[in-house]
Motif scaffolding. Sequence first.
Motif, PDB file in Angstrom:
ATOM      1  N   LEU A 101       0.808  -1.204   0.000  1.00 28.38           N
ATOM      2  CA  LEU A 101       0.000   0.000   0.000  1.00 28.38           C
ATOM      3  C   LEU A 101       0.846   1.261   0.000  1.00 28.38           C
ATOM      4  O   LEU A 101       2.017   1.251   0.350  1.00 28.38           O
ATOM      5  CB  LEU A 101      -0.931   0.003   1.211  1.00 28.38           C
ATOM      6  N   ARG A 102       0.209   2.353  -0.380  1.00 26.82           N
ATOM      7  CA  ARG A 102       0.877   3.650  -0.408  1.00 26.82           C
ATOM      8  C   ARG A 102       1.046   4.180   1.016  1.00 26.82           C
ATOM      9  O   ARG A 102       0.368   3.749   1.949  1.00 26.82           O
ATOM     10  CB  ARG A 102       0.048   4.645  -1.221  1.00 26.82           C
ATOM     11  N   ASP A 103       1.927   5.156   1.158  1.00 27.71           N
ATOM     12  CA  ASP A 103       2.181   5.721   2.483  1.00 27.71           C
ATOM     13  C   ASP A 103       0.948   6.400   3.071  1.00 27.71           C
ATOM     14  O   ASP A 103       0.808   6.497   4.298  1.00 27.71           O
ATOM     15  CB  ASP A 103       3.324   6.740   2.412  1.00 27.71           C
ATOM     16  N   ASP A 104       0.046   6.892   2.210  1.00 29.66           N
ATOM     17  CA  ASP A 104      -1.133   7.592   2.724  1.00 29.66           C
ATOM     18  C   ASP A 104      -2.300   6.650   3.018  1.00 29.66           C
ATOM     19  O   ASP A 104      -3.393   7.108   3.344  1.00 29.66           O
ATOM     20  CB  ASP A 104      -1.571   8.704   1.775  1.00 29.66           C
ATOM     21  N   GLN A 105      -2.072   5.359   2.929  1.00 35.71           N
ATOM     22  CA  GLN A 105      -3.095   4.381   3.260  1.00 35.71           C
ATOM     23  C   GLN A 105      -2.804   3.782   4.637  1.00 35.71           C
ATOM     24  O   GLN A 105      -1.742   3.199   4.861  1.00 35.71           O
ATOM     25  CB  GLN A 105      -3.148   3.268   2.204  1.00 35.71           C
ATOM     26  N   MET A 106      -3.774   3.920   5.533  1.00 35.42           N
ATOM     27  CA  MET A 106      -3.607   3.388   6.883  1.00 35.42           C
ATOM     28  C   MET A 106      -3.921   1.892   6.908  1.00 35.42           C
ATOM     29  O   MET A 106      -4.678   1.388   6.090  1.00 35.42           O
ATOM     30  CB  MET A 106      -4.525   4.122   7.860  1.00 35.42           C
ATOM     31  N   ILE A 107      -3.339   1.212   7.869  1.00 30.81           N
ATOM     32  CA  ILE A 107      -3.630  -0.203   8.100  1.00 30.81           C
ATOM     33  C   ILE A 107      -3.968  -0.409   9.569  1.00 30.81           C
ATOM     34  O   ILE A 107      -3.211  -0.004  10.456  1.00 30.81           O
ATOM     35  CB  ILE A 107      -2.444  -1.114   7.718  1.00 30.81           C
ATOM     36  N   GLY A 108      -5.112  -1.045   9.809  1.00 30.52           N
ATOM     37  CA  GLY A 108      -5.494  -1.446  11.151  1.00 30.52           C
ATOM     38  C   GLY A 108      -5.239  -2.935  11.321  1.00 30.52           C
ATOM     39  O   GLY A 108      -5.256  -3.699  10.352  1.00 30.52           O
ATOM     40  N   LEU A 109      -5.002  -3.360  12.549  1.00 31.05           N
ATOM     41  CA  LEU A 109      -4.684  -4.759  12.833  1.00 31.05           C
ATOM     42  C   LEU A 109      -5.427  -5.214  14.085  1.00 31.05           C
ATOM     43  O   LEU A 109      -5.452  -4.500  15.093  1.00 31.05           O
ATOM     44  CB  LEU A 109      -3.177  -4.914  13.040  1.00 31.05           C
ATOM     45  N   SER A 110      -6.013  -6.399  14.029  1.00 34.81           N
ATOM     46  CA  SER A 110      -6.691  -6.963  15.199  1.00 34.81           C
ATOM     47  C   SER A 110      -5.675  -7.533  16.179  1.00 34.81           C
ATOM     48  O   SER A 110      -4.744  -8.236  15.778  1.00 34.81           O
ATOM     49  CB  SER A 110      -7.656  -8.074  14.769  1.00 34.81           C
TER      50      SER A 110
END
Length: 215
Positions: A101-110
């Motif tokens: 993903l791009r730097d401006d895309q956030m990722i959440g994790l469970s």
Amino acid sequence: MSGAMGTVDWSLYLVTDPVLGGGPDRVVDIATRAVAGGATVVQLRDKHATDAEVEATAAALLDAVDVPVFLNDRVEVARRLRCHLHIGQIDIPFPRARALLRDDQMIGLSVGSDTELDAVIALDGRGPDVIGIGPAFDTTTKANAPAGLGVERVHALADRARTADLPSVAIGGIDADRAGLFTDTAVDGICVVSAIMAAADPAAAARDLKEAYTR
């Protein structure tokens, strides 16, 4: 290793469910009304739809709301739409998702245990932008979900995450009656599914949740 992009209001995070909402064609409308009522983040989750179906719904959702939109476990769709991504412990490995993903895309994790949180904190480079801690209570909206952690355990994990500058939301079995239990904990918000998706009035349900969970 962490740090959400900019300032995100995590206070009321909606995870969609097409079954609870009465069908996939109702998801965007419910989410839109929930945002009007105060939902601050929306995650599109549909474990049974095809990537093409998820992409069409996600594109419509992105056009309809002005809050961060996450896709559950559909990294290639998120990549194409340039929206955000949420993954679980058994989905695509976090470093791989981050690389795609791009730097401006956030990722959440469970995250559901100290061991899983330890692994997050130990990541090299940029870690998740937010973690979903749960299940907070026993829940029926996710197949094979473990037993609920309880408020104290959620708070303890969130407090550790906060020390690592990692925002967190509590998820699992949270409704308007339980939302207030998290007001004085270390979480940055509450994450709900059925409390909004199954509500007769999603906007009113969101308002009730926001009123119950005040910071």
